[in-house]
Design an enzyme around this catalytic site. Structure first.
Site, PDB file in Angstrom:
ATOM      1  N   PHE A  16       0.840  -1.132  -0.072  1.00 37.81           N
ATOM      2  CA  PHE A  16       0.095  -0.024  -0.092  1.00 37.81           C
ATOM      3  C   PHE A  16       0.791   1.409   0.048  1.00 37.81           C
ATOM      4  O   PHE A  16       0.770   2.212  -0.818  1.00 37.81           O
ATOM      5  CB  PHE A  16      -0.768  -0.029   1.231  1.00 37.81           C
ATOM      6  CG  PHE A  16      -1.741   1.291   1.282  1.00 37.81           C
ATOM      7  CD1 PHE A  16      -2.821   1.527   0.676  1.00 37.81           C
ATOM      8  CD2 PHE A  16      -1.119   2.431   2.017  1.00 37.81           C
ATOM      9  CE1 PHE A  16      -3.635   2.719   0.672  1.00 37.81           C
ATOM     10  CE2 PHE A  16      -1.871   3.635   2.266  1.00 37.81           C
ATOM     11  CZ  PHE A  16      -2.895   3.768   1.594  1.00 37.81           C
ATOM     12  N   SER A  37       9.114   2.869   9.205  1.00 37.66           N
ATOM     13  CA  SER A  37       9.009   1.430   9.092  1.00 37.66           C
ATOM     14  C   SER A  37      10.323   0.740   9.753  1.00 37.66           C
ATOM     15  O   SER A  37      11.328   1.653   9.952  1.00 37.66           O
ATOM     16  CB  SER A  37       8.681   1.035   7.598  1.00 37.66           C
ATOM     17  OG  SER A  37       9.904   1.183   6.831  1.00 37.66           O
ATOM     18  N   GLU A  40      15.678  -1.606   7.255  1.00 37.19           N
ATOM     19  CA  GLU A  40      16.493  -0.347   6.381  1.00 37.19           C
ATOM     20  C   GLU A  40      16.738  -0.807   4.905  1.00 37.19           C
ATOM     21  O   GLU A  40      16.348  -0.004   3.789  1.00 37.19           O
ATOM     22  CB  GLU A  40      17.638  -0.256   7.051  1.00 37.19           C
ATOM     23  CG  GLU A  40      18.597  -1.290   7.122  1.00 37.19           C
ATOM     24  CD  GLU A  40      20.133  -0.988   7.740  1.00 37.19           C
ATOM     25  OE1 GLU A  40      20.554   0.163   7.653  1.00 37.19           O
ATOM     26  OE2 GLU A  40      20.455  -1.765   8.634  1.00 37.19           O
ATOM     27  N   LYS A 130     -11.381  -8.600   7.329  1.00 39.35           N
ATOM     28  CA  LYS A 130     -11.342  -9.482   8.452  1.00 39.35           C
ATOM     29  C   LYS A 130     -11.362  -8.977   9.977  1.00 39.35           C
ATOM     30  O   LYS A 130     -11.751  -9.787  10.832  1.00 39.35           O
ATOM     31  CB  LYS A 130      -9.832 -10.130   8.251  1.00 39.35           C
ATOM     32  CG  LYS A 130      -9.819 -10.888   7.000  1.00 39.35           C
ATOM     33  CD  LYS A 130      -8.502 -11.581   6.815  1.00 39.35           C
ATOM     34  CE  LYS A 130      -8.197 -12.316   5.661  1.00 39.35           C
ATOM     35  NZ  LYS A 130      -8.164 -11.258   4.398  1.00 39.35           N
ATOM     36  N   ASN A 170      -9.173  -8.159   0.640  1.00 38.63           N
ATOM     37  CA  ASN A 170      -7.771  -8.618  -0.107  1.00 38.63           C
ATOM     38  C   ASN A 170      -7.468  -7.845  -1.414  1.00 38.63           C
ATOM     39  O   ASN A 170      -8.475  -7.983  -2.251  1.00 38.63           O
ATOM     40  CB  ASN A 170      -7.848  -9.939  -0.510  1.00 38.63           C
ATOM     41  CG  ASN A 170      -6.960 -10.850   0.460  1.00 38.63           C
ATOM     42  OD1 ASN A 170      -6.081 -10.324   0.886  1.00 38.63           O
ATOM     43  ND2 ASN A 170      -6.982 -12.108   0.646  1.00 38.63           N
TER      44      ASN A 170
HETATM   45  N1  LIG Z   1      -2.814  -6.316   1.203  1.00 38.37           N
HETATM   46  C1  LIG Z   1      -4.134  -6.446   1.455  1.00 38.37           C
HETATM   47  O1  LIG Z   1      -4.705  -7.111   0.689  1.00 38.37           O
HETATM   48  C2  LIG Z   1      -4.656  -5.841   2.459  1.00 38.37           C
HETATM   49  C3  LIG Z   1      -6.206  -5.825   2.445  1.00 38.37           C
HETATM   50  C4  LIG Z   1      -7.035  -5.041   3.637  1.00 38.37           C
HETATM   51  C5  LIG Z   1      -6.462  -4.474   4.228  1.00 38.37           C
HETATM   52  N2  LIG Z   1      -5.026  -4.385   4.201  1.00 38.37           N
HETATM   53  C6  LIG Z   1      -4.141  -3.482   5.475  1.00 38.37           C
HETATM   54  O2  LIG Z   1      -3.691  -2.498   4.679  1.00 38.37           O
HETATM   55  C7  LIG Z   1      -2.260  -2.120   5.498  1.00 38.37           C
HETATM   56  C8  LIG Z   1      -1.193  -2.237   4.654  1.00 38.37           C
HETATM   57  O3  LIG Z   1      -1.202  -3.468   4.056  1.00 38.37           O
HETATM   58  P1  LIG Z   1       0.166  -3.945   3.066  1.00 38.37           P
HETATM   59  O4  LIG Z   1      -0.768  -5.048   2.046  1.00 38.37           O
HETATM   60  O5  LIG Z   1       0.772  -2.663   2.402  1.00 38.37           O
HETATM   61  O6  LIG Z   1       1.256  -4.524   3.828  1.00 38.37           O
HETATM   62  P2  LIG Z   1       2.613  -5.146   3.851  1.00 38.37           P
HETATM   63  O7  LIG Z   1       2.831  -4.996   2.173  1.00 38.37           O
HETATM   64  O8  LIG Z   1       3.089  -6.378   4.514  1.00 38.37           O
HETATM   65  O9  LIG Z   1       3.341  -3.723   4.225  1.00 38.37           O
HETATM   66  C9  LIG Z   1       3.498  -3.733   5.904  1.00 38.37           C
HETATM   67  C10 LIG Z   1       4.266  -2.463   6.124  1.00 38.37           C
HETATM   68  O10 LIG Z   1       4.382  -2.299   7.770  1.00 38.37           O
HETATM   69  C11 LIG Z   1       5.513  -2.295   7.857  1.00 38.37           C
HETATM   70  N3  LIG Z   1       5.763  -2.897   9.291  1.00 38.37           N
HETATM   71  C12 LIG Z   1       5.317  -3.978   9.914  1.00 38.37           C
HETATM   72  N4  LIG Z   1       5.552  -4.198  11.037  1.00 38.37           N
HETATM   73  C13 LIG Z   1       5.834  -2.800  11.653  1.00 38.37           C
HETATM   74  C14 LIG Z   1       6.111  -2.313  12.780  1.00 38.37           C
HETATM   75  N5  LIG Z   1       6.022  -2.877  13.912  1.00 38.37           N
HETATM   76  N6  LIG Z   1       6.454  -0.966  12.673  1.00 38.37           N
HETATM   77  C15 LIG Z   1       6.415  -0.017  11.851  1.00 38.37           C
HETATM   78  N7  LIG Z   1       6.256  -0.700  10.618  1.00 38.37           N
HETATM   79  C16 LIG Z   1       5.962  -2.032  10.569  1.00 38.37           C
HETATM   80  C17 LIG Z   1       6.616  -3.059   7.022  1.00 38.37           C
HETATM   81  O11 LIG Z   1       7.882  -2.593   7.101  1.00 38.37           O
HETATM   82  P3  LIG Z   1       8.876  -3.212   8.022  1.00 38.37           P
HETATM   83  O12 LIG Z   1       8.774  -4.782   8.101  1.00 38.37           O
HETATM   84  O13 LIG Z   1      10.321  -2.900   7.336  1.00 38.37           O
HETATM   85  O14 LIG Z   1       8.737  -2.696   9.325  1.00 38.37           O
HETATM   86  C18 LIG Z   1       5.687  -2.649   5.720  1.00 38.37           C
HETATM   87  O15 LIG Z   1       6.397  -1.488   5.514  1.00 38.37           O
HETATM   88  C19 LIG Z   1      -2.388  -3.056   6.389  1.00 38.37           C
HETATM   89  O16 LIG Z   1      -2.918  -2.498   7.562  1.00 38.37           O
HETATM   90  C20 LIG Z   1      -3.133  -4.244   6.188  1.00 38.37           C
HETATM   91  O17 LIG Z   1      -4.099  -4.703   7.509  1.00 38.37           O
HETATM   92  C21 LIG Z   1      -4.108  -4.908   3.531  1.00 38.37           C
END
Ligand SMILES: NC(=O)c1ccc[n+]([C@@H]2O[C@H](COP(=O)([O-])OP(=O)(O)OC[C@H]3O[C@@H](n4cnc5c(N)ncnc54)[C@H](OP(=O)(O)O)[C@@H]3O)[C@@H](O)[C@H]2O)c1
Length: 328
Positions: A16, A37, A40, A130, A170
């Site tokens: 995202f 995040s 690095e 979810k 999703n």
């Molecule tokens: N993908 C989907 O299909 C989907 C659907 C519905 C809702 N969402 C929601 O959308 C949001 C973004 O999803 P995404 O798909 O972009 O997820 P993603 O690709 O897994 O990215 C997650 C991000 O969060 C960072 N992160 C994880 N734990 C962290 C922490 N403790 N502190 C700071 N940063 C942290 C990760 O970087 P680092 O590991 O480097 O920290 C990464 O930048 C989430 O809230 C998810 O629940 C996603």
């Protein structure tokens, strides 16, 4: 409205985050975009990808579990997008305390951090289907997170500050979802695809629609809203046929923590849900919440309305799925 503003995005290196940053840099002239995040290396890759925008982007190493660090990053920030999360269902089930620390304690830190700092005007937190009637820990933690962000509006006092939530399902083609799973086995030359349950349906949303809904929330939110896009549904059996025409399908049984249909708005939510041209908004049911905050242009949904992929009015055919898959 994002021109000359400073935006901080937690989890900015994720799927995202990358798309959001690209969209914002293309369509606006922000003063600064801060990526917050932990890893690095992911930040390094992202800095390379957006190297033409060096003067605007800031890469802040930090964990949402660390409130002090988050507050440090908030200096001068106008808008916060909270996208950091643990989001793999099996990982959250096996590491429940870690999921609680990131998804719930992390949300608390974002809220407290923002309330303790003066500059922030709007916070938008990402949610998921979810979180609606959750059946797994990931959903449970995101439900708590949603409640925290909605309730946070009770603590803003006279400040020009709002907290709201954007919920979607999703993302088509996202890591761990059904499209890359089918693609992988189709590439290996199979003639039969496994379907957990032939009745299964899903909403179709792409990252761009997710980002646009967040921008809409940033523009319109007054505090307490949960924004949900109006999007079409598809049958998983149709997706299989679109990805491998005339293939045989084998029903293999629903997986732990999996739902037959994605649900965005429950019958209980419908009491405070309004329908707009391209989206729905669920408003809070709290006694302290001010009904004057209801955004104009919507109409209340009917009693017992439920927004679920299985009972949607808009469906994507096999041919339309084929066309959409080209862009995934
Ligand atoms: N993908 C989907 O299909 C989907 C659907 C519905 C809702 N969402 C929601 O959308 C949001 C973004 O999803 P995404 O798909 O972009 O997820 P993603 O690709 O897994 O990215 C997650 C991000 O969060 C960072 N992160 C994880 N734990 C962290 C922490 N403790 N502190 C700071 N940063 C942290 C990760 O970087 P680092 O590991 O480097 O920290 C990464 O930048 C989430 O809230 C998810 O629940 C996603």
């Amino acid at each position: 409205m994002l021109n000359n503003k400073t935006i901080l995005i937690t989890g900015g290196t994720g799927s995202f985050g990358n798309h959001f940053v690209e969209y914002v840099l293309k369509n606006y002239k922000p003063k600064k975009v801060i990526i917050y995040s932990r890893d690095e290396y992911k930040q390094f890759i992202m800095a390379e990808k957006f190297k033409d925008y060096k003067s605007i982007l800031r890469f802040f190493i930090g964990d949402v579990r660390d409130k002090e660090r988050f507050e440090r990053a908030l200096n001068g920030v106008d808008y916060v997008i909270h996208a950091a999360a643990m989001k793999q269902v099996p990982t959250c089930e096996y590491n429940p305390i870690e999921a609680v620390k990131t998804n719930i304690n992390g949300a608390m830190n974002i809220i407290d951090g923002v309330l303790n700092t003066q500059s922030v005007k709007k916070v938008v937190a990402l949610s998921t289907d979810k979180a609606v009637n959750p059946i797994n820990l990931y959903g449970g933690t995101k439900l708590v997170s949603d409640k925290l962000f909605t309730a946070a509006n009770a603590y803003v006092g006279d400040r020009d500050l709002s907290f709201s939530v954007v919920r979607y399902g999703n993302v088509a083609g996202s890591r761990g979802s059904v499209i890359p799973f089918f693609k992988n086995i189709v590439d290996n030359g199979v003639t039969e695809l496994p379907i957990t349950d032939f009745r299964m349906t899903r909403f179709w949303i792409d990252l761009n629609q997710g980002v646009e809904l967040v921008i809409k929330a940033l523009k319109e939110a007054k505090g307490g809203e949960t924004f949900i896009s109006k999007i079409p549904s598809f049958k998983i059996t149709d997706l299989a046929q679109a990805m491998l025409p005339d293939c045989k399908l084998k029903e293999v049984g629903i997986r732990e923590g999996e739902k037959l249909h994605e649900i965005m708005i429950t019958k209980e939510d419908s009491m405070t849900t309004y329908e707009y041209e391209k989206h729905y908004i669920i408003y809070p049911q709290y006694s302290w919440w001010d009904n004057n905050k209801i955004i104009e242009g919507g109409k209340r949904v009917e009693a017992e309305f439920e927004y679920m992929s299985g009972n949607n009015h808009e469906w994507i055919s096999i041919q339309q799925l084929k066309e959409r898959l080209i862009n995934i």
